[in-house]
Design an enzyme around this catalytic site. Structure first.
Site, PDB file in Angstrom:
ATOM      1  N   SER A   5      -3.496   3.183   7.706  1.00  0.00           N
ATOM      2  CA  SER A   5      -2.716   3.048   6.479  1.00  0.00           C
ATOM      3  C   SER A   5      -3.561   2.771   5.241  1.00  0.00           C
ATOM      4  O   SER A   5      -3.149   3.121   4.137  1.00  0.00           O
ATOM      5  CB  SER A   5      -1.646   1.965   6.651  1.00  0.00           C
ATOM      6  OG  SER A   5      -2.213   0.775   7.128  1.00  0.00           O
ATOM      7  N   HIS A  14       2.526   6.712   9.089  1.00  0.00           N
ATOM      8  CA  HIS A  14       2.110   7.570   7.975  1.00  0.00           C
ATOM      9  C   HIS A  14       1.930   9.040   8.363  1.00  0.00           C
ATOM     10  O   HIS A  14       1.572   9.856   7.522  1.00  0.00           O
ATOM     11  CB  HIS A  14       0.826   7.042   7.340  1.00  0.00           C
ATOM     12  CG  HIS A  14       0.991   5.677   6.763  1.00  0.00           C
ATOM     13  ND1 HIS A  14       1.515   5.465   5.505  1.00  0.00           N
ATOM     14  CD2 HIS A  14       0.760   4.454   7.289  1.00  0.00           C
ATOM     15  CE1 HIS A  14       1.571   4.162   5.272  1.00  0.00           C
ATOM     16  NE2 HIS A  14       1.124   3.523   6.346  1.00  0.00           N
ATOM     17  N   LYS A  46       8.782   5.581   4.955  1.00  0.00           N
ATOM     18  CA  LYS A  46       7.661   6.272   4.315  1.00  0.00           C
ATOM     19  C   LYS A  46       8.066   7.710   4.005  1.00  0.00           C
ATOM     20  O   LYS A  46       8.907   7.909   3.143  1.00  0.00           O
ATOM     21  CB  LYS A  46       6.425   6.077   5.171  1.00  0.00           C
ATOM     22  CG  LYS A  46       5.904   4.655   4.900  1.00  0.00           C
ATOM     23  CD  LYS A  46       5.199   3.952   5.957  1.00  0.00           C
ATOM     24  CE  LYS A  46       4.962   2.522   5.500  1.00  0.00           C
ATOM     25  NZ  LYS A  46       4.527   1.648   6.569  1.00  0.00           N
TER      26      LYS A  46
HETATM   27  C1  LIG Z   1       4.417   0.349   6.956  1.00  0.00           C
HETATM   28  C2  LIG Z   1       3.884   0.224   8.330  1.00  0.00           C
HETATM   29  C3  LIG Z   1       4.563  -0.515   9.299  1.00  0.00           C
HETATM   30  C4  LIG Z   1       5.760  -1.358   8.970  1.00  0.00           C
HETATM   31  O1  LIG Z   1       6.880  -0.588   8.755  1.00  0.00           O
HETATM   32  P1  LIG Z   1       8.086  -1.210   7.917  1.00  0.00           P
HETATM   33  O2  LIG Z   1       9.245  -0.350   8.252  1.00  0.00           O
HETATM   34  O3  LIG Z   1       7.684  -1.133   6.485  1.00  0.00           O
HETATM   35  O4  LIG Z   1       8.264  -2.625   8.381  1.00  0.00           O
HETATM   36  C5  LIG Z   1       4.080  -0.501  10.587  1.00  0.00           C
HETATM   37  N1  LIG Z   1       2.958   0.173  10.899  1.00  0.00           N
HETATM   38  C6  LIG Z   1       2.253   0.858   9.986  1.00  0.00           C
HETATM   39  C7  LIG Z   1       1.017   1.577  10.393  1.00  0.00           C
HETATM   40  C8  LIG Z   1       2.693   0.893   8.675  1.00  0.00           C
HETATM   41  O5  LIG Z   1       1.989   1.550   7.751  1.00  0.00           O
END
Ligand SMILES: *Cc1c(COP(=O)(O)O)cnc(C)c1O
Length: 381
Positions: A171, A199, A230
């Site tokens: 990320s 992602h 996302k």
């Molecule tokens: C954003 C993210 C999460 C958390 O997801 P949310 O729905 O925002 O709680 C988990 N793992 C990764 C790799 C992320 O980028």
């Protein structure tokens, strides 16, 4: 002063002095160009999602009223789980309220003190926290270093349950995990593989099926986590895999069991997002065009890019103060980027995290690149 007051004051002072103080800014839609969000396909503000959300709320209510196991599991949730299973090429999927909870719940339900968890050093915080919650023995291998992982796996007892865990797309760095290398390690050491594709989903693979795609099914990547906040532009998350995995999570994943089900409008909007994601491949094409254009021009400027072919494009700046300065200069030019500092990234690796989206225009990309050129120019003075 009381012990609590002085504790809070000291923690705040240390954070500020290290240039690591985190502040929230109210995001207004129109006055800045947003290169900081994870809205890769531009769906978060798509009116078709808003319409589907309103329709879902009218039909099922604004709230789901209860947890999934009590009374809150509605037909729109069931339909969304089926759509997510089909998008990722897996037999079943299970909705969670957030990605953070999906990772906590999965690790806690699968692992205990008799389990070994092997994580990439740069995995998301929720995976690290899930491993602590589970009470498993945790080992971290060097970023993307399959030989290091092999070494760690060899040291674990052969008959122990072992779980390899990795982000699909990292990320803060944007690079993609070597899924084939990881599956090879998993089968060599009779481990399971869990990939958090927060992602990659919607961005990579055919129809946006993610980093594992249809190539690595649930027989190779036994546990697949995806998030909906996302590329899909809504909120929530899911775990996809075989039926026995999903049944196990329903029985034992506490962050699944003890929480209210996702609002039905959000589920309806996510159904629409999946439809758009699969039926409008031109969004992924546009995104990959913007990504390669950004990389070509940014490297011509002499900026320090990382080896990422995804829409996450960090610019490495080093110390915290320098990253803050650049973030401030870009803000003055009307551009919002992520300023990422320790402890989110290792010390000395503070960076700007620039994220591209299919909704960015050519003019907006040009504006970003000239503002970055101006930052270099200011430093040279
Ligand atoms: C954003 C993210 C999460 C958390 O997801 P949310 O729905 O925002 O709680 C988990 N793992 C990764 C790799 C992320 O980028």
């Amino acid at each position: 002063m009381t012990a609590w007051a002085s504790y809070l004051e000291q923690a705040a002072r240390q954070r500020r002095e290290a240039h690591r103080w985190r502040a929230r800014h109210i995001h207004h839609d129109n006055d800045v160009i947003d290169f900081a969000s994870n809205d890769y396909l531009g769906l978060a503000s798509d009116p078709r999602l808003a319409e589907a959300e309103a329709e879902g709320a009218r039909r099922y209510g604004s709230g789901s009223r209860a947890s999934h196991l009590v009374n809150g599991h509605l037909e729109i949730h069931e339909a969304l789980e089926e759509a997510l299973a089909s998008l990722t090429g897996r037999p079943r999927a299970l909705l969670f309220s957030t990605g953070y909870m999906a990772n906590l719940g999965t690790l806690q339900a699968l692992c205990g003190s008799d389990t070994y968890i092997f994580q990439d050093r740069l995995n998301h915080a929720s995976l690290l926290d899930g491993a602590s919650l589970s009470g498993a023995r945790s080992r971290r291998f060097h970023h993307q270093d399959i030989d290091d992982l092999d070494r760690l796996l060899q040291r674990a007892p052969t008959d122990a349950r072992k779980l390899i865990v990795s982000d699909g797309v990292f990320s803060m760095d944007g690079d993609q995990a070597d899924i084939t290398g990881l599956t090879t390690m998993a089968s060599r050491h009779s481990a399971w593989l869990m990939i958090d594709d927060a992602h990659g989903l919607g961005v990579l693979g055919e129809h946006g099926s993610g980093c594992t795609g249809q190539r690595h099914g649930s027989e190779h990547v036994q546990v697949l986590v995806g998030t909906l906040g996302k590329a899909l532009g809504t909120a929530g998350a899911f775990v996809a895999g075989d039926s026995n995995l999903i049944d196990h999570l329903i029985q034992f994943a506490r962050p699944y069991i003890y929480t209210t089900a996702m609002p039905p409008g959000v589920a309806a909007a996510t159904m629409e997002a999946i439809r758009i994601c699969t039926q409008e491949p031109q969004r992924r094409k546009r995104l990959s065009h913007l990504t390669s254009e950004f990389r070509r021009q940014a490297s011509d400027l002499g900026l320090c890019l990382l080896p990422s072919s995804t829409p996450i494009q960090p610019i490495l700046l080093g110390d915290e103060a320098r990253a803050l300065r650049w973030g401030e200069w870009l803000a003055q030019a009307g551009i919002k980027v992520g300023v990422i500092r320790p402890p989110t990234v290792p010390k000395g690796e503070s960076r700007l995290r620039i994220t591209l989206s299919a909704r960015h225009s050519d003019a907006q990309l040009d504006h970003l690149l000239s503002a970055l050129a101006a930052c270099l120019h200011k430093e040279a003075q």
